[in-house]
Design an enzyme around this catalytic site. Sequence first.
Site, PDB file in Angstrom:
ATOM      1  N   TYR A   1      -4.586   8.863  -6.391  1.00 56.45           N
ATOM      2  CA  TYR A   1      -3.655   7.870  -5.848  1.00 56.45           C
ATOM      3  C   TYR A   1      -3.954   7.610  -4.377  1.00 56.45           C
ATOM      4  O   TYR A   1      -4.073   6.456  -3.945  1.00 56.45           O
ATOM      5  CB  TYR A   1      -2.216   8.349  -6.026  1.00 56.45           C
ATOM      6  CG  TYR A   1      -1.193   7.402  -5.460  1.00 56.45           C
ATOM      7  CD1 TYR A   1      -0.933   6.186  -6.086  1.00 56.45           C
ATOM      8  CD2 TYR A   1      -0.474   7.712  -4.300  1.00 56.45           C
ATOM      9  CE1 TYR A   1       0.012   5.299  -5.578  1.00 56.45           C
ATOM     10  CE2 TYR A   1       0.461   6.840  -3.779  1.00 56.45           C
ATOM     11  CZ  TYR A   1       0.705   5.629  -4.423  1.00 56.45           C
ATOM     12  OH  TYR A   1       1.642   4.759  -3.909  1.00 56.45           O
TER      13      TYR A   1
ATOM     14  N   SER B   1       0.839  -1.188   0.000  1.00 55.33           N
ATOM     15  CA  SER B   1       0.000   0.000   0.000  1.00 55.33           C
ATOM     16  C   SER B   1       0.881   1.248   0.000  1.00 55.33           C
ATOM     17  O   SER B   1       1.957   1.261  -0.617  1.00 55.33           O
ATOM     18  CB  SER B   1      -0.922  -0.033   1.233  1.00 55.33           C
ATOM     19  OG  SER B   1      -1.794   1.071   1.233  1.00 55.33           O
TER      20      SER B   1
ATOM     21  N   THR C   1      11.960   5.012  -6.116  1.00 50.85           N
ATOM     22  CA  THR C   1      11.969   4.064  -7.216  1.00 50.85           C
ATOM     23  C   THR C   1      11.913   4.805  -8.555  1.00 50.85           C
ATOM     24  O   THR C   1      11.593   5.992  -8.612  1.00 50.85           O
ATOM     25  CB  THR C   1      10.751   3.132  -7.117  1.00 50.85           C
ATOM     26  OG1 THR C   1       9.558   3.922  -7.265  1.00 50.85           O
ATOM     27  CG2 THR C   1      10.727   2.412  -5.775  1.00 50.85           C
TER      28      THR C   1
ATOM     29  N   LYS D   1      -5.441   4.003  -2.810  1.00 49.89           N
ATOM     30  CA  LYS D   1      -4.727   3.217  -1.809  1.00 49.89           C
ATOM     31  C   LYS D   1      -5.575   3.013  -0.561  1.00 49.89           C
ATOM     32  O   LYS D   1      -5.562   1.938   0.052  1.00 49.89           O
ATOM     33  CB  LYS D   1      -3.397   3.891  -1.457  1.00 49.89           C
ATOM     34  CG  LYS D   1      -2.348   3.784  -2.551  1.00 49.89           C
ATOM     35  CD  LYS D   1      -2.005   2.333  -2.852  1.00 49.89           C
ATOM     36  CE  LYS D   1      -0.904   2.181  -3.876  1.00 49.89           C
ATOM     37  NZ  LYS D   1      -0.581   0.763  -4.149  1.00 49.89           N
TER      38      LYS D   1
END
Length: 293
Positions: free
Chosen positions: A188, A174, A223, A192
């Site tokens: 977003y 999550s 990331t 979630k």
Amino acid sequence: MTLNLRDVPRPAEMKTYHAESYDRISPSTTKFDAKGKTLFITAGATGIGYSISESFAQVGIARIIIIQRRPEVLAQAKKSLEAAYPNTKVETYAASQSDFPRMSEIIKSVDEIDVLVPCATYFSDALTPAKASSTEDIANYFTVNVVGVFHLVKEFLALPSTASGGPKSVLQVSSAAAQLYIPGASAYCASKAAANSIITHFAFDEPASNVKFFSFHPGSIYTPLVEKSLPKDLSVWEDVKLPGDFAVWLAGPEAEFLNGRFVWASWDVDDLIALKEKVASDPSYLTTAVSYS
């Protein structure tokens, strides 16, 4: 201004915040029994997903099924994992978590799954205020991040019991965004939160089930997906090894009391264990309805 999630309110009992993996959750000390078991993970070839794949390989899991859209990153992940962990078999499938017929087909073909990790997520390259967001973009978020998770779990639950025995686990990757206001990320954050709620409902709908369900914030990890839309100096970032090792701990026996809950990989596991009685007495604690007062 730099965002530091260590400053975000959390349960008062969470006294220790980890930015890196630590001995208590390291593969060398895990209580998770990996013998003969299979991990099924979406987006498991890169970033946080690869960290989770690698941590399960380190503890000796027998088989890892990785789903990702790009064949080239799947090939590299398989090559790297099998070279480093020759006792773990790695199978890969180029597919999207939102391709529901294909996901059903793959899950049925692999037959046995002990640990399911929905890790794939949709995150637009651009942050957009809610009123400027398109209906199509909102639908994309919910198709991947919510309906995709629901579909995976439902197909997973339809599989027969595994030969390895023991409780199965669903570990939904999550985000802290589920409980935060982030300018430009309304869809977003909402997606979630919705996925967390679905996981809680799966857990509480089947109280006698031998499947345990968890949602967890993996940490602030920089990331390639995050890099597309956020500058590196926006936040204090954490080590990608942390969510991998935490996921293995979460699949083990010490975390069973957290069934249906939403936790952070950065929270100390002994601080969490100290909350066992509180979790047992309050069904809403550490869920979407959590109160930190």
